[in-house]
Design an enzyme around this catalytic site. Sequence first.
Site, PDB file in Angstrom:
ATOM      1  N   ILE A 136       0.934  -1.450   0.195  1.00 28.90           N
ATOM      2  CA  ILE A 136       0.167   0.130   0.014  1.00 28.90           C
ATOM      3  C   ILE A 136       0.789   1.210   0.220  1.00 28.90           C
ATOM      4  O   ILE A 136       2.247   1.325   0.490  1.00 28.90           O
ATOM      5  CB  ILE A 136      -0.750  -0.005   1.208  1.00 28.90           C
ATOM      6  CG1 ILE A 136       0.203  -0.023   2.404  1.00 28.90           C
ATOM      7  CG2 ILE A 136      -2.212  -0.730   1.214  1.00 28.90           C
ATOM      8  CD1 ILE A 136      -1.227   0.273   3.620  1.00 28.90           C
ATOM      9  N   ASP A 137      -0.023   2.178  -0.678  1.00 23.61           N
ATOM     10  CA  ASP A 137       1.434   3.514  -0.626  1.00 23.61           C
ATOM     11  C   ASP A 137       1.628   4.413   1.106  1.00 23.61           C
ATOM     12  O   ASP A 137       1.540   3.772   1.925  1.00 23.61           O
ATOM     13  CB  ASP A 137       0.139   4.499  -1.447  1.00 23.61           C
ATOM     14  CG  ASP A 137      -0.337   4.387  -2.628  1.00 23.61           C
ATOM     15  OD1 ASP A 137       0.559   3.795  -3.114  1.00 23.61           O
ATOM     16  OD2 ASP A 137      -1.533   4.796  -2.841  1.00 23.61           O
ATOM     17  N   LYS A 138       3.186   4.845   1.005  1.00 23.11           N
ATOM     18  CA  LYS A 138       3.344   4.934   1.946  1.00 23.11           C
ATOM     19  C   LYS A 138       2.364   5.932   2.781  1.00 23.11           C
ATOM     20  O   LYS A 138       2.503   5.860   3.711  1.00 23.11           O
ATOM     21  CB  LYS A 138       4.541   6.725   1.451  1.00 23.11           C
ATOM     22  CG  LYS A 138       5.341   7.167   2.836  1.00 23.11           C
ATOM     23  CD  LYS A 138       5.701   8.322   1.760  1.00 23.11           C
ATOM     24  CE  LYS A 138       6.615   8.979   2.750  1.00 23.11           C
ATOM     25  NZ  LYS A 138       6.813  10.641   2.840  1.00 23.11           N
ATOM     26  N   ARG A 236      -6.868   6.130  -5.279  1.00 26.76           N
ATOM     27  CA  ARG A 236      -6.695   7.183  -6.592  1.00 26.76           C
ATOM     28  C   ARG A 236      -6.886   7.084  -7.788  1.00 26.76           C
ATOM     29  O   ARG A 236      -7.905   8.616  -7.216  1.00 26.76           O
ATOM     30  CB  ARG A 236      -5.585   7.587  -5.277  1.00 26.76           C
ATOM     31  CG  ARG A 236      -4.640   7.443  -4.194  1.00 26.76           C
ATOM     32  CD  ARG A 236      -3.802   6.677  -3.768  1.00 26.76           C
ATOM     33  NE  ARG A 236      -2.858   8.407  -3.695  1.00 26.76           N
ATOM     34  CZ  ARG A 236      -1.482   8.666  -3.949  1.00 26.76           C
ATOM     35  NH1 ARG A 236      -0.941   7.337  -3.732  1.00 26.76           N
ATOM     36  NH2 ARG A 236      -0.868   9.805  -4.204  1.00 26.76           N
TER      37      ARG A 236
END
EC number: 5.4.99.-
Length: 302
Positions: A136-138, A236
């Site tokens: 998953i993204d930062k 997103r």
Amino acid sequence: MTQIYTFTINEEKGRIDKVLAELLPTHSRSQIQQWVKEGAVYVNDEAVKQNYKVKAGDLIQATEPDAVPLEIIAEDIPLDIVYEDEDVMVVNKPQGMVVHPSAGHMTGTLVNALMYHVKDLSGINGVIRPGIVHRIDKDTSGLLMVAKNDQAHEKLAAQLKDKTSLREYVALVHGEIPHEKGTIDAPIGRAKEDRKKQAIIDDGRPAVTHFTVIEQFSDFTLVTLKLETGRTHQIRVHMRYIGYPIAGDPTYGPKKTLKGNGQFLHAKTLGFKHPTTGEFLTFEAPLPTIFENTLEELRNNN
């Protein structure tokens, strides 16, 4: 040790990098594109370029280059371990933590922490991403599965590919969505105008996201989202595509509309069949404090 992959194709398939990315789900498309650039991918005993279109009867041979030795430092970083046994872990990643080392992020990552806390991790994704089955993204918080051996890794990765695992997110988005439920089915690939971004493109990889409205606010909507696929930045990009970008998203949404440290997106629910016992396990992680506080402020403003 050099790994050679061999495949015989039975039908028309499309670009060589897309085909290999589907056949090798534990490798990223960018990795495979690099192999092609380095002349490590052959079709019918001839090196091919990235735009080669795979045809029925093609024999593909791809040689994975030997990993460049790198030293990843184990760091005593606190981890929120939701579940752990000898095969698998479930970790609740905080917002702001990068999942694995990369240029500019060689320390302070989830992998650095895992190497300190866990004796054994699967080696399928190499020294940079030991144990990492998915990412998953930062600035997205929430649950990740981690494999502690290669057999567990293969079985967990297969569930992601076969769409039998459960991944549900909670997001706060801009705008007031007028309907209760929806499905976004739009292919995602690297944006042509900005290679650091993803976008909806005709020749992108298939991507499907389902959403359900939980709560409405003035100018915002709280939704749950269920992933069928796991493309980079999928939620997103998809929410921006339909006109309801994630609040706080610095890349795909309006900037600085709410106080926070990135997008209001949380991987709340994770479910998968245990790689050894076969039992289906489901885990949930509460929303981060900043997310809960923001929702309370929106409720009060309503």
